[in-house]
Each structure stands twice: as C-alpha cells, then as structure tokens.
Scaffold this active site. Structure first.
Site, PDB file in Angstrom:
ATOM      1  N   MET A   1      16.765   9.220  32.945  1.00  0.00           N
ATOM      2  CA  MET A   1      17.245   7.845  32.356  1.00  0.00           C
ATOM      3  C   MET A   1      17.680   6.914  33.495  1.00  0.00           C
ATOM      4  SD  MET A   1      16.720   7.047  29.376  1.00  0.00           S
ATOM      5  CE  MET A   1      17.761   5.469  29.645  1.00  0.00           C
ATOM      6  N   THR A  79      25.676   8.809  28.054  1.00  0.00           N
ATOM      7  CA  THR A  79      25.346  10.324  27.984  1.00  0.00           C
ATOM      8  C   THR A  79      26.076  10.840  26.521  1.00  0.00           C
ATOM      9  OG1 THR A  79      25.958  10.710  30.286  1.00  0.00           O
ATOM     10  CG2 THR A  79      26.522  12.526  28.892  1.00  0.00           C
ATOM     11  N   THR A  80      25.489  11.937  25.903  1.00  0.00           N
ATOM     12  CA  THR A  80      25.870  12.249  24.564  1.00  0.00           C
ATOM     13  C   THR A  80      26.227  13.996  24.919  1.00  0.00           C
ATOM     14  OG1 THR A  80      23.547  12.935  24.103  1.00  0.00           O
ATOM     15  CG2 THR A  80      24.566  10.873  23.368  1.00  0.00           C
ATOM     16  N   HIS A 134      12.998  15.458  19.562  1.00  0.00           N
ATOM     17  CA  HIS A 134      13.186  14.824  20.885  1.00  0.00           C
ATOM     18  C   HIS A 134      12.204  15.914  21.851  1.00  0.00           C
ATOM     19  CE1 HIS A 134      16.440  12.477  19.457  1.00  0.00           C
ATOM     20  NE2 HIS A 134      16.348  11.747  20.310  1.00  0.00           N
ATOM     21  N   LYS A 138      15.730  18.314  25.991  1.00  0.00           N
ATOM     22  CA  LYS A 138      16.889  17.769  25.591  1.00  0.00           C
ATOM     23  C   LYS A 138      18.046  19.073  25.122  1.00  0.00           C
ATOM     24  CE  LYS A 138      19.070  14.371  22.343  1.00  0.00           C
ATOM     25  NZ  LYS A 138      19.722  13.955  23.373  1.00  0.00           N
TER      26      LYS A 138
END
Length: 256
Positions: A1, A79-80, A134, A138
C-alpha cells in the site's frame, strides 16, 4: 500500500510527497527516496508535512501515530487489526492531532456500507451472512472492512448479537447470529458480499476492488481533507460527504 500511495501521489496536483519511511528502509519507490523509520522524528521536524499516511502493521502503526502526535502532524491510518490497547493509543494521539482511521478508503465501500444499513433496516428478521475474500498474505481475519460492515449490521439489528465464524459439523443456524466467512487465496485485492435471505427471497450486496490504487486515492483524499483540522478522531464518511475541510492552521498548501 505504501507503494500504491506514492504512485498515486505522482498523478495528483493537490499533494506533494516530502518524505517516505519504511521498516526496514528500501530502495526508492515511484521515484521517491524511502528512508529509515528511525529517522522519522527528525524528518517530521525538518520537512513539516501537513499529514502522514500510514499503511503498516498494528505495532508499527501505533509507533508512527505516537510520533506524529508528539510532532503535531495529522495522520491518516489505513492499518487494520488493532486490539483494544492499540485503539486506546489512537484515541490518545487524537487528543493532540487530527487522526482519521478507516478500515477501507474505497468510495465504493463507503457506498456499500450505507446501502447495507438501509437494506438491513428494510428487511427485519432476514438471515444475514457476510463473506470476504482477500489475497493469501493478508494477516487479519475477518478483514477490517468486514468488521466495519458487521458493526453496521449490528447497529441496525439489535437482535443479531453473535458472530458465527464458519460452520462445521452439525450446526443449525441460531436466530441471533450473523454468519462470517473469510477466504484467503491468490492475489485477490478485496471482495465483500453481504447476503440477506428470508421470505423466499435473497438480496446480495457486493463490492469488489480491482486494484489497491482505489484505497491509495481515498487515503490521499483523506489526507488533503484532514490537513489543518482540529485534534480529534475523524471518519472517512466526512471526506465522502465533503464536510468542511478548511485549513485551520493557515498553511499555504497541503503536503503529504
């Protein structure tokens, strides 16, 4: 990203990249020098960015956010996977600087979430299942976007209080559950589908991202909007709605 954000920035007239850091430092990306994150405090003081965009991992993100708070630099966080302790760190930083955290910076996903709330409200008593897919690298599951959609469903349907992650063996559906299914495969950028079923009918609401560039563009939109605002936590929905994002610091331009 990070690469996507830098590449997206090269095509825009409303942003200028003044620094990029990584853990560990890497070769230049999209024509920009990528420096050691250990130098971030000095870089923030020297180059005075109007906002920093963070797409990392939870532990690194907390460090970046804290550093920005000390330097007085607004921060956009994509961010997660944050736990409660990390969320508290974001809250603490937002007392010093404006902070916008979103699980997804796609305008399409923002529209999906609004459609989900309307559909769930219009179909009381229908079964609800969420499936997300995804790429195979991930780390967090379900995705941050999936969790945000689930929060939307639960806000509208107070009778749905249990998230059932997958099913195995004899497991009839209970009336208070939302089925949640996470798939990891290949290089899928991101897909989310909410299924509502009842009364001999089904309704599916689906979003598919064809490129991570859509998230980068949204994050840059958020950075431009956030620059110069008062300290506090902000939502991406405010960017989508075009809420007033005037530069309260009086800077001449927006540098990300």
């Amino acid at each position: 990203m990070g690469r996507e954000v830098l590449e997206a920035a090269t095509t825009r007239d409303d942003v200028e990249v003044v620094l990029a850091v990584n853990r560990p430092p890497v070769e230049s990306v999209a024509g920009y020098e990528v420096e050691d994150e250990a130098d971030l405090p000095g870089l923030l003081a020297e180059r005075e960015p109007d906002a920093l965009v963070d797409f990392t991992l939870p532990e690194a993100s907390v460090d970046y956010v804290s550093t920005c708070a000390e330097a007085g630099v607004p921060v956009v966080v994509g961010t997660t996977g944050f736990d409660d302790e990390a969320e508290a760190a974001l809250d603490a930083a937002a007392e010093a600087v404006p902070l916008l955290h979103a699980a997804n910076f796609s305008r399409g996903v923002a529209a999906l979430r609004r459609a989900v709330r309307e559909a769930v409200a219009a179909l009381p008593g229908y079964d609800v299942e969420l499936t997300e897919t995804h790429h195979n690298r991930k780390r967090d599951a379900p995705s941050g976007t999936a969790n945000a959609v689930l929060d939307d469903v639960e806000d509208v349907r107070s009778d749905l209080t249990a998230r059932q992650h997958g099913r195995e063996g004899e497991q009839p559906r209970s009336g208070d559950e939302i089925g949640v299914h996470a798939r990891r495969a290949g290089d899928v950028t991101g897909e989310h589908e909410l299924l509502l079923a009842g009364n001999h009918e089904t309704l599916s609401l689906t979003h598919r991202a064809g490129s991570r560039g859509v998230f980068a563009e949204g994050a840059l939109d958020a950075a431009v909007w956030l620059a110069g605002r008062e300290p506090g936590r902000y939502e991406f929905s405010a960017v989508i709605d075009g809420a007033d994002g005037s530069n309260t610091r009086g800077d001449a331009g927006d540098r990300q």
